[in-house]
Design an enzyme around this catalytic site. Structure first.
Site, PDB file in Angstrom:
ATOM      1  N   ASP A 103       0.825  -1.207   0.000  1.00  0.00           N
ATOM      2  CA  ASP A 103       0.000   0.000   0.000  1.00  0.00           C
ATOM      3  C   ASP A 103       0.867   1.268   0.000  1.00  0.00           C
ATOM      4  OD1 ASP A 103      -2.227  -1.599   0.140  1.00  0.00           O
ATOM      5  OD2 ASP A 103      -2.347  -1.500   2.331  1.00  0.00           O
TER       6      ASP A 103
HETATM    7  N1  URA Z   1      -1.309  -6.058   3.722  1.00  0.00           N
HETATM    8  C1  URA Z   1      -1.790  -4.793   3.792  1.00  0.00           C
HETATM    9  O1  URA Z   1      -2.815  -4.543   4.407  1.00  0.00           O
HETATM   10  N2  URA Z   1      -1.113  -3.826   3.154  1.00  0.00           N
HETATM   11  C2  URA Z   1       0.044  -4.029   2.495  1.00  0.00           C
HETATM   12  O2  URA Z   1       0.622  -3.102   1.949  1.00  0.00           O
HETATM   13  C3  URA Z   1       0.524  -5.355   2.433  1.00  0.00           C
HETATM   14  C4  URA Z   1      -0.171  -6.346   3.060  1.00  0.00           C
END
Ligand code: URA
Length: 242
Positions: A103
């Site tokens: 993310d």
């Molecule tokens: N899980 C998440 O919630 N975000 C990420 O960036 C990776 C795994």
């Protein structure tokens, strides 16, 4: 120089075996000439087409990056935000792309490669490799909640695979905890959703390991190429080392 079917698989055209079939059935041209025999080798200066569509023949490259916050893990962004590709310097001439996603606000270990075959295999649910995340969460998870995480929680009507989880430290005053969670799936926002599901919203998230790879020696925003032993091991983990 690499065998044609291997180059095709690297470019993400198809598996090696399916690429062999494409060759023997006359779909593939090298420098304008149809090749139907297996065993032909090509290099980065050869022009390979499959059904007249050119494919990438450059050498595979594998990069381990420590992604900082506020960077998107895509090749381009329609909102003009900084991408992980912007963080690579001019030394990296190959057109690489991220293996899976982190993310915008998640930091940590991200692999980038132009090896479509390995990228597909690493992100395939069947071969998904272990990834360890460290999260700062609101509240302090109880043993029961940790057990729920380990056994799998229900997300969007589906139960997650068993995970490993533990509280690394907690701050009783601020009512926050640092939790480690190891999963092998790669559903969208999975870690945030899993922790939210047991009542502990994520405040910060970092991916610390990907299979046997760690962030050792790589600062946020920096990257390094994997060495040949690491590439070999990664292919073994992804069951590509044939
Ligand atoms: N899980 C998440 O919630 N975000 C990420 O960036 C990776 C795994």
């Amino acid at each position: 120089m690499e065998r044609l079917q291997k180059v095709m698989a690297h470019a993400g055209v198809a598996s090696r075996r399916s690429s062999e079939k494409l060759i023997t059935s006359g779909h593939v041209k090298v420098n304008g000439k149809t090749v139907t025999e297996l065993g032909v080798k090509v290099g980065k200066h050869d022009r390979v087409t499959v059904d007249e569509m050119p494919i990438q023949t450059e050498m595979p490259i594998y990069i381990l990056m420590n992604k900082p916050r506020q960077v998107v893990s895509t090749v381009s962004d329609d909102k003009h935000r900084k991408t992980v590709i912007d963080l690579l310097d001019d030394e990296i001439k190959e057109r690489v792309y991220p293996v899976g996603r982190l993310d915008y606000d998640t930091t940590g270990l991200l692999l980038l490669t132009n090896d479509g075959e390995l990228a597909n295999q690493l992100t395939h649910p069947k071969y998904e490799v272990d990834k360890t995340y460290v999260a700062k969460v609101q509240g302090i998870p109880t043993n029961e909640e940790l057990k729920n995480l380990r056994q799998g929680v229900s997300l969007d009507g589906k139960k997650t695979s068993p995970a490993r989880s533990k509280v690394l430290s907690s701050d009783d005053k601020r009512k926050t905890a640092i939790v480690s969670l190891t999963i092998h799936e790669g559903k969208n926002h999975q870690v945030k959703k899993m922790l939210q599901a047991v009542g502990h919203p994520v405040m910060k998230l970092k991916r610390e390991t990907y299979a046997f790879l760690t962030l050792k020696g790589v600062q946020p925003g920096e990257f390094r190429e994997l060495n040949p032993e690491e590439v070999k091991e990664l292919k073994r983990v992804a069951q590509l080392d044939k």
